[in-house]
Design a protein around this motif. Structure first.
Motif, PDB file in Angstrom:
ATOM      1  N   ALA A  12       0.861  -1.183   0.000  1.00 53.67           N
ATOM      2  CA  ALA A  12       0.000   0.000   0.000  1.00 53.67           C
ATOM      3  C   ALA A  12       0.894   1.228   0.000  1.00 53.67           C
ATOM      4  O   ALA A  12       1.949   1.233   0.632  1.00 53.67           O
ATOM      5  CB  ALA A  12      -0.879   0.002   1.247  1.00 53.67           C
ATOM      6  N   ILE A  13       0.484   2.259  -0.714  1.00 58.49           N
ATOM      7  CA  ILE A  13       1.190   3.537  -0.609  1.00 58.49           C
ATOM      8  C   ILE A  13       0.405   4.386   0.386  1.00 58.49           C
ATOM      9  O   ILE A  13      -0.764   4.698   0.182  1.00 58.49           O
ATOM     10  CB  ILE A  13       1.298   4.251  -1.980  1.00 58.49           C
ATOM     11  CG1 ILE A  13       2.033   3.367  -2.998  1.00 58.49           C
ATOM     12  CG2 ILE A  13       2.012   5.578  -1.808  1.00 58.49           C
ATOM     13  CD1 ILE A  13       3.451   2.987  -2.626  1.00 58.49           C
ATOM     14  N   ASP A  14       1.105   4.722   1.470  1.00 55.56           N
ATOM     15  CA  ASP A  14       0.510   5.472   2.577  1.00 55.56           C
ATOM     16  C   ASP A  14       0.675   6.977   2.323  1.00 55.56           C
ATOM     17  O   ASP A  14       1.585   7.387   1.608  1.00 55.56           O
ATOM     18  CB  ASP A  14       1.269   5.081   3.860  1.00 55.56           C
ATOM     19  CG  ASP A  14       0.448   5.297   5.118  1.00 55.56           C
ATOM     20  OD1 ASP A  14      -0.632   5.909   5.047  1.00 55.56           O
ATOM     21  OD2 ASP A  14       0.910   4.854   6.187  1.00 55.56           O
ATOM     22  N   ASP A  15      -0.206   7.759   2.933  1.00 52.72           N
ATOM     23  CA  ASP A  15      -0.118   9.224   2.862  1.00 52.72           C
ATOM     24  C   ASP A  15      -0.105   9.709   1.412  1.00 52.72           C
ATOM     25  O   ASP A  15       0.588  10.665   1.074  1.00 52.72           O
ATOM     26  CB  ASP A  15       1.138   9.738   3.586  1.00 52.72           C
ATOM     27  CG  ASP A  15       1.278   9.135   4.973  1.00 52.72           C
ATOM     28  OD1 ASP A  15       0.267   9.063   5.684  1.00 52.72           O
ATOM     29  OD2 ASP A  15       2.402   8.721   5.334  1.00 52.72           O
ATOM     30  N   PHE A  16      -0.858   9.014   0.568  1.00 49.05           N
ATOM     31  CA  PHE A  16      -0.809   9.326  -0.862  1.00 49.05           C
ATOM     32  C   PHE A  16      -1.251  10.766  -1.130  1.00 49.05           C
ATOM     33  O   PHE A  16      -2.265  11.225  -0.620  1.00 49.05           O
ATOM     34  CB  PHE A  16      -1.684   8.357  -1.662  1.00 49.05           C
ATOM     35  CG  PHE A  16      -1.431   8.445  -3.149  1.00 49.05           C
ATOM     36  CD1 PHE A  16      -0.304   7.860  -3.688  1.00 49.05           C
ATOM     37  CD2 PHE A  16      -2.293   9.142  -3.968  1.00 49.05           C
ATOM     38  CE1 PHE A  16      -0.041   7.966  -5.046  1.00 49.05           C
ATOM     39  CE2 PHE A  16      -2.043   9.248  -5.331  1.00 49.05           C
ATOM     40  CZ  PHE A  16      -0.906   8.657  -5.875  1.00 49.05           C
ATOM     41  N   GLY A  17      -0.444  11.442  -1.948  1.00 47.52           N
ATOM     42  CA  GLY A  17      -0.748  12.823  -2.287  1.00 47.52           C
ATOM     43  C   GLY A  17       0.117  13.818  -1.544  1.00 47.52           C
ATOM     44  O   GLY A  17       0.035  15.017  -1.799  1.00 47.52           O
ATOM     45  N   TYR A  70       6.343   5.582  -8.118  1.00 45.45           N
ATOM     46  CA  TYR A  70       6.136   4.411  -7.261  1.00 45.45           C
ATOM     47  C   TYR A  70       5.174   3.437  -7.916  1.00 45.45           C
ATOM     48  O   TYR A  70       5.414   2.245  -7.969  1.00 45.45           O
ATOM     49  CB  TYR A  70       5.468   4.832  -5.944  1.00 45.45           C
ATOM     50  CG  TYR A  70       6.385   5.209  -4.816  1.00 45.45           C
ATOM     51  CD1 TYR A  70       7.420   6.099  -5.002  1.00 45.45           C
ATOM     52  CD2 TYR A  70       6.185   4.680  -3.552  1.00 45.45           C
ATOM     53  CE1 TYR A  70       8.228   6.465  -3.939  1.00 45.45           C
ATOM     54  CE2 TYR A  70       6.990   5.042  -2.486  1.00 45.45           C
ATOM     55  CZ  TYR A  70       8.008   5.940  -2.686  1.00 45.45           C
ATOM     56  OH  TYR A  70       8.788   6.295  -1.646  1.00 45.45           O
ATOM     57  N   LEU A  71       4.059   3.989  -8.376  1.00 50.37           N
ATOM     58  CA  LEU A  71       2.999   3.145  -8.919  1.00 50.37           C
ATOM     59  C   LEU A  71       3.489   2.386 -10.129  1.00 50.37           C
ATOM     60  O   LEU A  71       3.087   1.262 -10.384  1.00 50.37           O
ATOM     61  CB  LEU A  71       1.784   4.001  -9.290  1.00 50.37           C
ATOM     62  CG  LEU A  71       1.183   4.785  -8.137  1.00 50.37           C
ATOM     63  CD1 LEU A  71      -0.039   5.549  -8.616  1.00 50.37           C
ATOM     64  CD2 LEU A  71       0.818   3.864  -6.995  1.00 50.37           C
ATOM     65  N   GLN A  72       4.402   3.040 -10.882  1.00 49.37           N
ATOM     66  CA  GLN A  72       4.927   2.417 -12.083  1.00 49.37           C
ATOM     67  C   GLN A  72       5.959   1.344 -11.748  1.00 49.37           C
ATOM     68  O   GLN A  72       6.001   0.296 -12.355  1.00 49.37           O
ATOM     69  CB  GLN A  72       5.561   3.516 -12.938  1.00 49.37           C
ATOM     70  CG  GLN A  72       5.788   3.115 -14.363  1.00 49.37           C
ATOM     71  CD  GLN A  72       6.494   4.218 -15.125  1.00 49.37           C
ATOM     72  OE1 GLN A  72       7.272   4.997 -14.566  1.00 49.37           O
ATOM     73  NE2 GLN A  72       6.229   4.303 -16.396  1.00 49.37           N
ATOM     74  N   GLY A  80      -6.683   0.208 -11.364  1.00 49.33           N
ATOM     75  CA  GLY A  80      -7.137  -1.062 -10.780  1.00 49.33           C
ATOM     76  C   GLY A  80      -6.691  -1.253  -9.337  1.00 49.33           C
ATOM     77  O   GLY A  80      -6.552  -2.378  -8.877  1.00 49.33           O
ATOM     78  N   LEU A  81      -6.446  -0.162  -8.625  1.00 48.31           N
ATOM     79  CA  LEU A  81      -5.998  -0.262  -7.229  1.00 48.31           C
ATOM     80  C   LEU A  81      -7.182  -0.144  -6.275  1.00 48.31           C
ATOM     81  O   LEU A  81      -8.209   0.433  -6.618  1.00 48.31           O
ATOM     82  CB  LEU A  81      -5.001   0.860  -6.911  1.00 48.31           C
ATOM     83  CG  LEU A  81      -3.826   0.990  -7.873  1.00 48.31           C
ATOM     84  CD1 LEU A  81      -2.952   2.177  -7.489  1.00 48.31           C
ATOM     85  CD2 LEU A  81      -3.002  -0.290  -7.873  1.00 48.31           C
ATOM     86  N   SER A  82      -7.027  -0.711  -5.076  1.00 47.90           N
ATOM     87  CA  SER A  82      -8.042  -0.502  -4.051  1.00 47.90           C
ATOM     88  C   SER A  82      -7.739   0.793  -3.328  1.00 47.90           C
ATOM     89  O   SER A  82      -6.572   1.134  -3.110  1.00 47.90           O
ATOM     90  CB  SER A  82      -8.031  -1.655  -3.048  1.00 47.90           C
ATOM     91  OG  SER A  82      -8.351  -2.854  -3.707  1.00 47.90           O
TER      92      SER A  82
END
Ligand code: C2E
Ligand code: MG
Ligand code: MG
Ligand code: MG
Length: 288
Positions: free
Chosen positions: A178-183, A191-193, A231-233
């Motif tokens: 999970a990526i925390d504190d997104f934004g 990261y997502l890539q 397609g992420l939750s």
């Protein structure tokens, strides 16, 4: 002269002792002492599904149970722990505690229950993390726990070969990211890539301003849009009001976390609540 020498020597000695005893302990040795004494403890905060608000998991949040100062929140000691590298054994300690406490009564833990740990960047280059995850999961039935590692966007994570290899092995084990504190961070889209991410946790600073500031709402809407397309939750953190929950539900966010649904509580207390829930459900089943 002999007497003066003796006097001088004992004075020097006394001063040395006084300095040794009286000097303040360095923050690192204080953290090391606390680690030895197992003063770092796991608190769990529920994660609920947006549709029915049922508990489907928990995030593990570290607390320092200090003998003199009481409960210390992580913001006050995690940065020092990260700088010294002690965050790695501290995290291992709380992973073991959670596994022990929940594993002890694993029948109470619903199948597919999510448990997430916050993992520092340095830990992501440490191959021992694989074994730590494996050792965590053996306390439960296969598939019973969805283990999630939260990586904060505030810390720069480098996609070096070691980290990428670690993440691909974690992925094979079924551990999710999970990526925390997104934004709030610097490298979000990169990261997502580069990493196989499964969840985005929208930072609470945006959630807090829902209903009062349209810029934050636009940011939330755009993160949801991005996450959905990839397609992420999506997880919203820091949900405190019914209005915020309603807004996020309307936008299709999958999971909610915040004081509205429960504060972080000690792992044993969390286990007791799972037990009460299981008992209440059993009564419901019996009563038809
Ligand atoms: P985080 O991972 O983003 O965790 C969410 C923080 O928001 C937690 O603060 C939680 O108690 C708080 N929170 C949850 N719901 C609400 C709400 O409705 N309103 C408000 N105002 N706050 C809410 P906490 O426990 O103080 O942790 C702060 C940060 O410390 C965490 O942010 C995480 O970055 C770090 N942290 C905590 N435990 C660990 C750990 O075991 N390892 C590492 N590396 N970092 C940790
Ligand atoms: Mg977190
Ligand atoms: Mg995956
Ligand atoms: Mg966060």
């Amino acid at each position: 002269f002999g007497l003066w020498l003796l006097l001088g020597l004992s004075l020097t000695f006394a001063l040395l002792i006084w300095w040794l005893l009286g000097r303040p302990r360095s923050p690192n040795s204080e953290l090391a002492r606390a680690l030895q004494a197992r003063e770092f403890v796991p608190f769990l905060q529920p994660l609920v599904a947006t549709d029915d608000e049922g508990i489907m998991g928990a995030e593990v949040l570290m607390r320092w149970q200090h003998p003199d100062e009481g409960l210390i929140r992580p913001d006050l000691f995690i940065p020092q722990a990260e700088a010294s590298g002690l965050i790695i054994p501290m995290t291992t300690l709380i992973m073991e505690e959670v596994a022990k406490e929940l594993g002890m009564q694993r029948a109470l833990v619903p199948h597919g229950f999510h448990i997430s740990f916050n993992i520092s960047a340095a830990h992501c280059r440490d191959m021992a993390l694989l074994d730590e995850c494996r050792r965590f999961l053996v306390h439960f039935a296969p598939g019973q726990i969805v283990l999630v590692l939260e990586l904060t966007e505030r810390e720069l994570l480098v996609a070096d070969p070691q980290t990428l290899s670690l993440f691909s092995q974690l992925d094979e084990m079924g551990v999710r990211l999970a990526i925390d504190d997104f934004g709030t961070g610097h490298a979000s889209l990169l990261y997502l890539q580069q990493f196989h991410v499964d969840y985005l946790k929208i930072d609470q600073s945006f959630i807090r301003r829902i209903g009062t500031e349209s810029l934050s709402e636009h940011i939330v809407d755009n993160v949801i849009d991005l996450g959905t397309r990839l397609g992420l939750s999506l997880v919203a953190e820091g949900v405190e009001t019914v209005e915020q929950a309603r807004y996020l539900k309307g936008k299709g966010v999958d999971y909610l976390q915040g004081y509205l649904f429960g504060r972080p509580i000690p792992v044993r207390q969390f286990r007791d609540e799972l037990q009460q829930r299981a008992m209440a459900n059993a009564v419901q089943v019996v009563n038809g």
